[in-house]
Design an enzyme around this catalytic site. Structure first.
Site, PDB file in Angstrom:
ATOM      1  CB  SER A   1      50.732 -31.404-108.147  1.00  0.00           C
ATOM      2  OG  SER A   1      51.491 -30.441-107.084  1.00  0.00           O
TER       3      SER A   1
ATOM      4  CB  CYS B   1      43.114 -34.672 -96.009  1.00  0.00           C
ATOM      5  SG  CYS B   1      43.829 -33.504 -94.847  1.00  0.00           S
TER       6      CYS B   1
ATOM      7  CE  LYS C   1      51.013 -34.326 -97.660  1.00  0.00           C
ATOM      8  NZ  LYS C   1      49.618 -34.475 -97.255  1.00  0.00           N
TER       9      LYS C   1
ATOM     10  CE  LYS D   1      51.339 -35.683-101.164  1.00  0.00           C
ATOM     11  NZ  LYS D   1      49.829 -35.653-100.784  1.00  0.00           N
TER      12      LYS D   1
ATOM     13  NE  ARG E   1      49.687 -28.651 -96.660  1.00  0.00           N
ATOM     14  CZ  ARG E   1      48.223 -27.476 -96.721  1.00  0.00           C
ATOM     15  NH1 ARG E   1      46.983 -27.519 -95.466  1.00  0.00           N
ATOM     16  NH2 ARG E   1      47.399 -26.791 -97.859  1.00  0.00           N
TER      17      ARG E   1
HETATM   18  C1  PBG Z   1      46.317 -32.573 -98.656  1.00  0.00           C
HETATM   19  C2  PBG Z   1      46.767 -33.121-100.255  1.00  0.00           C
HETATM   20  C3  PBG Z   1      48.195 -32.267-100.576  1.00  0.00           C
HETATM   21  C4  PBG Z   1      47.820 -33.081-101.099  1.00  0.00           C
HETATM   22  C5  PBG Z   1      48.071 -34.506-101.130  1.00  0.00           C
HETATM   23  N1  PBG Z   1      46.842 -33.919 -99.945  1.00  0.00           N
HETATM   24  C6  PBG Z   1      48.938 -31.052-100.540  1.00  0.00           C
HETATM   25  C7  PBG Z   1      49.454 -30.941 -98.787  1.00  0.00           C
HETATM   26  O1  PBG Z   1      50.113 -31.717 -97.648  1.00  0.00           O
HETATM   27  O2  PBG Z   1      50.151 -29.545 -98.999  1.00  0.00           O
HETATM   28  C8  PBG Z   1      49.688 -33.441-102.635  1.00  0.00           C
HETATM   29  C9  PBG Z   1      49.664 -34.355-103.481  1.00  0.00           C
HETATM   30  C10 PBG Z   1      50.080 -32.991-104.726  1.00  0.00           C
HETATM   31  O3  PBG Z   1      50.858 -32.551-105.345  1.00  0.00           O
HETATM   32  O4  PBG Z   1      49.770 -33.523-105.921  1.00  0.00           O
HETATM   33  N2  PBG Z   1      46.541 -32.675 -97.644  1.00  0.00           N
END
Ligand code: PBG
Length: 343
Positions: free
Chosen positions: A292, A128, A208, A266, A235
């Site tokens: 997270s 990414c 996601k 996710k 996003r």
């Molecule tokens: C980036 C990405 C994100 C996460 C994984 N890859 C953040 C987002 O999409 O904003 C989140 C992982 C987590 O919160 O542990 N594309």
């Protein structure tokens, strides 16, 4: 209404019999967390110092050499797979995230070092651009700043193909595109095959959602969306809307048709229903990402003495496995193995 049957003492089912001892409880427990199902996300950084992530106790941004040393310890503990995210300071970022393609970026350097050292682990590269773009979005922006789509899907696909090849060259066995571009898996598959990496697998971030539980990751990955008057600082134009209950099927079908080897849901805990439906709808391995914010909230409550960290982390992880996840991407992975060893 029919009469309720008369109560006959002793004739009700005694389901508590099998709960009497830990031996019995273990014998009939059918949900497990084998160490091979755990994938540990790590943050590898251009910085010279190991930097703790305040909102994720126990999680650090590791310089490349330190990351390699740490991985050896985690492998000794029993971990077998790692998901690598890159962290880089401002000056190396640009509008198109080109630094991610460089053999010098932290993820590619760590992959190369790990391969050279013959590290016995499965290495998955996050593919990414949000950690490498100066605006923080997951791809190349559209020419019109006011365009509600924000990210130019198809220009980003070309860049994504190049990124996957760079990561495969560096030594990644699995490429994991987390940016939610339509056609991302197909673009990566075509680029990998054309470059001679037909054996490199793809873990699609198939389902996601646009989630506020990613908050702490943005600190860990250094990819907070830059505030901008004319550009969205969210996003929602590319990640999924959790108010839609059936869209997962379209995303899943697309990723499978495009050649994903593993599919993912996710976040995990708020989406157990989706994990179960995805599990039942396909026969590919299903990964679930306990993100997270799921990690941070259990830590925050346990720091206040309000929840027991070990018990709630295990309960959550068992729930994700029970929902049907084959693989669990979790910041708790090393601790789960430590807790198990202490038993
Ligand atoms: C980036 C990405 C994100 C996460 C994984 N890859 C953040 C987002 O999409 O904003 C989140 C992982 C987590 O919160 O542990 N594309």
């Amino acid at each position: 209404m029919a009469d309720l049957p008369a109560h006959r003492p002793g004739l009700h089912r005694r389901l508590r019999r099998l709960r009497a001892t830990e031996g019995l409880r273990l014998a009939v427990a059918d949900v497990t967390i084998p160490r091979h199902c755990l994938i540990y996300p790590i943050f590898v950084s251009d910085n010279q110092q190991t930097t703790p992530v305040a909102s994720m106790p126990g999680v650090q941004q590791w310089p490349v050499a330190a990351a390699l040393e740490q991985m050896r310890q985690w492998i000794d503990l029993g971990l077998t797979s790692f998901l690598l995210f890159g962290v880089t300071p401002g000056p190396r970022k640009n509008a198109t995230g080109d630094y991610a393609l460089s053999p010098d970026c932290p993820v590619n350097r760590l992959l190369a070092l790990a391969r050279e050292a013959d590290l016995p682990a499965t290495l998955i590269a996050d593919a990414c651009f949000c950690e490498y773009t100066d605006h923080g979005h997951c791809g190349i922006l559209t020419a019109d700043a006011a365009d509600p789509m924000v990210v130019d899907n198809d220009r980003t696909l070309e860049q994504l193909g190049r990124l996957a090849v760079a990561q495969a060259k560096a030594g990644a066995e699995i490429i994991a595109p987390s940016g939610m571009m339509d056609g991302g898996v197909a673009a990566i598959r075509a680029a990998l095959d054309a470059a001679g990496f037909a054996g490199t697998a793809i873990m699609g971030y198939s389902v996601k959602y646009c989630s506020s539980f990613y908050g702490p990751f943005r600190e860990a990955g250094g990819c907070t969306l830059e505030h901008s008057a004319d550009r969205p600082t969210h996003r929602r134009a590319y990640q999924m809307d959790y108010r839609r209950s059936r869209e997962w099927r379209s995303e899943l079908e697309a990723d499978i048709a495009e050649g994903a080897d593993i599919v993912m849901v996710k976040p995990a805990l708020c989406y157990l229903d989706v994990i179960r439906q995805v599990r039942d709808a396909c026969c590919l391995p299903v990964a679930a990402y306990q993100v997270s914010g799921e990690y941070a909230m259990l830590h925050a409550a346990s720091q206040r003495g309000w929840l027991d960290l070990k018990q709630t982390a295990l309960e959550s992880t068992y729930a994700i496995r029970r929902a049907g996840a084959d693989l669990v991407i979790s910041y708790f992975a090393p601790q789960i193995l430590q807790w198990r060893m202490a038993e």
